[in-house]
Design a protein around this motif. Structure first.
Motif, PDB file in Angstrom:
ATOM      1  N   LEU A 106       0.868  -1.254   0.006  1.00 52.39           N
ATOM      2  CA  LEU A 106       0.196   0.043  -0.068  1.00 52.39           C
ATOM      3  C   LEU A 106       0.872   1.227   0.033  1.00 52.39           C
ATOM      4  N   ILE A 107       0.384   2.244  -0.746  1.00 56.10           N
ATOM      5  CA  ILE A 107       1.237   3.422  -0.693  1.00 56.10           C
ATOM      6  C   ILE A 107       0.327   4.622  -0.082  1.00 56.10           C
ATOM      7  N   ILE A 420      -7.894   3.668   9.033  1.00 53.95           N
ATOM      8  CA  ILE A 420      -8.005   3.951   7.471  1.00 53.95           C
ATOM      9  C   ILE A 420      -7.383   3.153   6.812  1.00 53.95           C
ATOM     10  N   VAL A 421      -5.959   3.337   6.949  1.00 52.15           N
ATOM     11  CA  VAL A 421      -4.977   2.456   6.069  1.00 52.15           C
ATOM     12  C   VAL A 421      -5.252   1.022   6.094  1.00 52.15           C
ATOM     13  N   GLU A 422      -5.110   0.461   7.365  1.00 50.89           N
ATOM     14  CA  GLU A 422      -5.490  -0.871   7.611  1.00 50.89           C
ATOM     15  C   GLU A 422      -6.835  -1.555   6.757  1.00 50.89           C
ATOM     16  N   ALA A 423      -7.750  -0.681   7.147  1.00 49.42           N
ATOM     17  CA  ALA A 423      -9.252  -1.002   6.285  1.00 49.42           C
ATOM     18  C   ALA A 423      -9.057  -1.005   4.935  1.00 49.42           C
ATOM     19  N   HIS A 424      -8.537   0.139   4.427  1.00 50.95           N
ATOM     20  CA  HIS A 424      -8.355   0.103   2.942  1.00 50.95           C
ATOM     21  C   HIS A 424      -7.438  -0.989   2.384  1.00 50.95           C
ATOM     22  N   ALA A 425      -6.543  -1.381   3.104  1.00 49.24           N
ATOM     23  CA  ALA A 425      -5.879  -2.508   2.656  1.00 49.24           C
ATOM     24  C   ALA A 425      -6.395  -3.668   2.399  1.00 49.24           C
ATOM     25  N   ALA A 426      -7.393  -3.936   3.343  1.00 52.60           N
ATOM     26  CA  ALA A 426      -8.127  -5.175   3.574  1.00 52.60           C
ATOM     27  C   ALA A 426      -9.229  -5.451   2.377  1.00 52.60           C
TER      28      ALA A 426
END
Length: 427
Positions: A106-107, A420-426
């Motif tokens: 992820l970026i 938010i980062v972790e949720a988007h990556a999932a």
């Protein structure tokens, strides 16, 4: 999860993302930061794996040309200079960003890297998130920063029109360089604006400032762009990068020996005659019966030999989180990081703006009754005194105290963005 944060700009642009990187690393993620060469040590000392990425913008600002452009107070004089540096560095910047992002899951980009970040994420088929430290998308509540005189209150359609113009200018200016990167990545060329591309790809645009500073904006965007508050470094990270608490013992001793002082610090603003500015601070605060704490890390002022009264103390760079809670007010350039620190501490604030989004923040400080605003090019003894008198009014003090209580909620901003980062990556 391996997370890449390619960054560009000055410390004010880089620090919030470094704060997020520290939070993500603490959650067990493999974090790599891409930082301008002058900020590699800063990010490394924060405990993050860091690679050089992008040009040294601070060096450009400190050049004679940069200082003249900053002193003019015009974003339109700064932009060609910055664009020229970016153009000269474009190929190398492309390669550095590709290197930083290689192997990432992820970026996380910022306003200054989201255009390249979008193309790299597209080529690598990985998710992207962008962090915005000020509103940089079309809306009807506020015009493009510095696009209209700060004192204007135009109708919604005019505000929206300024964004259409700004987004198209950005698209045209940088399209050639972006398509060179896309060719390197074996992607087709594009004529889309970065705003359109991110919207198409469903990229979360996280607003890392507080919506209470820009009333109505969160309602207009209706959850489309989540607001989290400012991302701040923990005290442990501040210590790691050199902002040691015990290094402030002398300053705190002086502060507590009398009434709370007004803080003066102008960041990287172009003060070619720092002695004159300090003399104005000395004279005006003396006449107002105030003490002044002057952080002169922004100049080459001979602090040891500066002629001031006992009511003035001149020091180098300070840790705002330690000092501001002991002050009566703050005067600074209006960078969002310093603004957040002074307002969160409940300080009436005077913004002496230079360019980019600083006039917008200064205007909001005035409109919300939190202090005063003057363009740095207009700063003299008279405007300084007028601005300080506003800071000393009971209504300003009360409004600033109330704002500080609201901004204290931003303490969990890093955790919120990391979620938010972790949720988007999932997804």
């Amino acid at each position: 999860m391996r997370i890449a944060l390619p960054l560009a700009g000055t410390r004010g642009d880089v620090q919030p993302a470094v704060a997020l990187g520290v939070e993500l690393k603490g959650r067990g993620h493999d974090v790599v930061i891409g930082a301008p060469p002058n900020l590699v040590e800063f990010a490394t000392r924060a405990g993050l794996k860091t690679k050089a990425c992008g040009p040294d913008v601070q060096k450009l600002y400190e050049s004679d040309e940069g200082q003249r452009a900053l002193a003019s107070g015009s974003t339109f004089k700064l932009m060609p200079m910055v664009a020229k540096q970016m153009a000269e560095y474009a190929d190398r910047f492309d390669d550095e960003m590709i290197d930083v992002c290689s192997g990432a899951d992820l970026i996380v980009s910022t306003t200054m890297t989201e255009d390249r970040g979008q193309s790299i994420a597209e080529a690598m088929s990985i998710p992207l998130i962008s962090l915005h430290t000020f509103p940089c998308r079309k809306n009807s509540k506020y015009p493009f920063p510095n696009g209209l005189p700060a004192q204007w209150s135009p109708p919604g359609p005019v505000n929206s029109a300024t964004w259409v113009v700004a987004e198209n200018v950005r698209r045209v200016v940088f399209m050639k360089y972006l398509n060179k990167l896309r060719a390197k990545l074996d992607l087709p060329s594009t004529r889309q604006s970065v705003a359109a591309a991110l919207h198409r790809d469903g990229v979360p645009e996280v607003q890392i400032y507080d919506p209470v500073l820009l009333p109505g904006l969160a309602d207009e965007w209706a959850g489309q762009r989540p607001f989290t508050g400012f991302l701040e470094l923990t005290r442990a990270t501040r210590e790691a990068v050199g902002e040691l608490a015990d290094a402030h013992d002398d300053v705190l001793s002086w502060i507590t020996a009398g009434p709370p002082p007004i803080y003066f610090g102008f960041g990287s603003m172009p003060i070619r005659d720092a002695a004159t500015v300090v003399a104005q601070v000395d004279d005006v605060t003396r006449r107002l019966g105030q003490r002044a704490l002057v952080s002169a890390g922004w100049s080459d002022l001979d602090r040891a030999n500066a002629a001031t009264g006992d009511h003035v103390k001149i020091v180098g760079a300070l840790a705002h989180d330690i000092v501001f809670q002991h002050c009566a007010g703050a005067v600074h350039h209006g960078g969002v990081g310093t603004l957040f620190e002074s307002l969160r501490a409940g300080l009436p604030t005077m913004v002496c703006s230079v360019s980019f989004e600083q006039p917008m923040w200064g205007t909001q400080v005035e409109r919300l009754g939190l202090g005063s605003h003057v363009r740095f090019t207009k700063l003299d003894a008279a405007t300084l005194e007028s601005g300080l008198r506003v800071l000393l009014e009971d209504s300003t003090i009360e409004h600033a105290r109330d704002m500080g209580a609201q901004l204290a909620k931003s303490a969990q901003a890093c955790a919120t963005v990391a979620d938010i980062v972790e949720a988007h990556a999932a997804k």
